[in-house]
Motif scaffolding. Structure first.
Motif, short mmCIF file in Angstrom:
data_model
loop_
_atom_site.label_atom_id
_atom_site.label_comp_id
_atom_site.label_asym_id
_atom_site.label_seq_id
_atom_site.Cartn_x
_atom_site.Cartn_y
_atom_site.Cartn_z
N ALA A 51 38.44 16.09 15.15
CA ALA A 51 38.59 15.17 14.02
C ALA A 51 39.53 15.77 13.00
N HIS A 52 40.22 14.91 12.28
CA HIS A 52 41.08 15.33 11.20
C HIS A 52 40.26 15.44 9.92
N ARG A 53 40.65 16.38 9.06
CA ARG A 53 39.91 16.55 7.81
C ARG A 53 39.98 15.31 6.92
N GLY A 54 40.96 14.44 7.15
CA GLY A 54 41.05 13.21 6.37
C GLY A 54 40.12 12.11 6.85
N PRO A 144 43.86 14.08 16.89
CA PRO A 144 44.19 12.78 16.32
C PRO A 144 44.78 12.91 14.93
N GLN A 145 45.61 11.96 14.58
CA GLN A 145 46.12 11.87 13.22
C GLN A 145 45.12 11.12 12.35
N PRO A 146 45.27 11.17 11.01
CA PRO A 146 44.30 10.47 10.16
C PRO A 146 44.19 8.98 10.45
N SER A 147 45.27 8.37 10.96
CA SER A 147 45.23 6.94 11.27
C SER A 147 44.51 6.65 12.59
N GLN A 148 44.20 7.68 13.37
CA GLN A 148 43.48 7.52 14.63
C GLN A 148 42.05 7.99 14.46
N PRO A 149 41.10 7.42 15.20
CA PRO A 149 39.70 7.85 15.06
C PRO A 149 39.47 9.21 15.66
N PRO A 150 38.41 9.90 15.25
CA PRO A 150 38.02 11.13 15.95
C PRO A 150 37.83 10.83 17.43
N ARG A 151 38.09 11.82 18.28
CA ARG A 151 38.01 11.56 19.72
C ARG A 151 37.23 12.67 20.43
N PRO A 152 36.45 12.30 21.45
CA PRO A 152 35.76 13.31 22.24
C PRO A 152 36.73 14.00 23.20
N ASP A 153 36.62 15.31 23.30
CA ASP A 153 37.47 16.08 24.21
C ASP A 153 36.74 16.46 25.48
#
Length: 217
Positions: A51-54, A144-153
């Motif tokens: 996840a991004h901090r944003g 992911p960038q802030p405009s993308q949702p957190p993603r499972p790796d």
């Protein structure tokens, strides 16, 4: 990739502050399913998210729910953070955060640091509880960038059905009552049944939510 810890104290409310740029860093969050529908799940199914901090806590919760196979999302949700901080929101009806909590649609993940453990509770009736642990990001993971949702790796374990169904035409089964369990003794004492400490109840304030008022011991 930027440093794991922000250079200055974060504005956890997100009010009046711009979203961090991509260079401000990422977090890896390990999420393990602990309880739900009256059961202690063992071995605990899990997913690891980048996840991004944003990102907000609401965005992380949505990613968790999708990754854990939930399809009926019209339920209350809450994060329980260290220091007596609770984060909530009523996502499906654009309602306010519960009294005494921070709004998860505006509270960002930049308040978290590596090593922090916190809890996520989905559906405050069935109490799907999760242990979340912040880790240093995997340099090989797709960030992911802030405009993308957190993603499972990555992930592991068998995911239970949200309503206990095994076939398409099965009725929803009643959740079994759960007592204390030795399977929870290894957990940090974030929720009342975890670890060795009593205190907090995940059911929230009466009134707009219709659930019980929280008490801290």
């Amino acid at each position: 990739m930027g440093p794991d810890r922000p250079a200055s104290a974060p504005d956890v409310t997100g009010r009046g502050a711009p979203r961090p740029a991509a260079a401000d860093g990422f977090l890896s969050v390990r999420v393990e399913l602990v309880t739900g529908r009256g059961r202690d799940w063992w071995p605990r199914p899990g997913r690891v998210f980048t996840a991004h901090r944003g990102h907000t806590f609401a965005e992380l919760a949505e990613a968790i729910d999708v990754a854990f196979g939930r399809w009926d999302l019209a339920h209350l949700r809450m994060f329980v953070l260290p220091g007596g901080v609770d984060v909530s929101w009523s996502a499906w009806r654009d309602g306010p955060a519960f009294p005494g909590t921070r709004d998860g649609r505006r509270t960002r993940l930049d308040a978290l640091t590596a090593g922090t453990a916190f809890a996520y509770v989905f559906d405050l009736g069935e109490d799907w509880t999760h242990l979340c642990t912040v880790r240093h990001p995997d340099p090989c993971a797709a960030a992911p960038q802030p405009s993308q949702p957190p993603r499972p790796d990555r992930g592991w374990g068998d995911l239970p059905d949200q309503y206990g169904r095994h076939h398409a035409d099965d009725p929803s089964s009643a959740a079994a009552p759960r007592g204390s369990s030795a399977l929870l003794s290894d957990l940090p004492p974030i929720l009342p049944s975890w670890g060795a400490r009593d205190g907090w109840s995940p059911h929230r304030a009466a009134g707009t939510t219709g659930v019980a008022t929280p008490r801290r011991g």
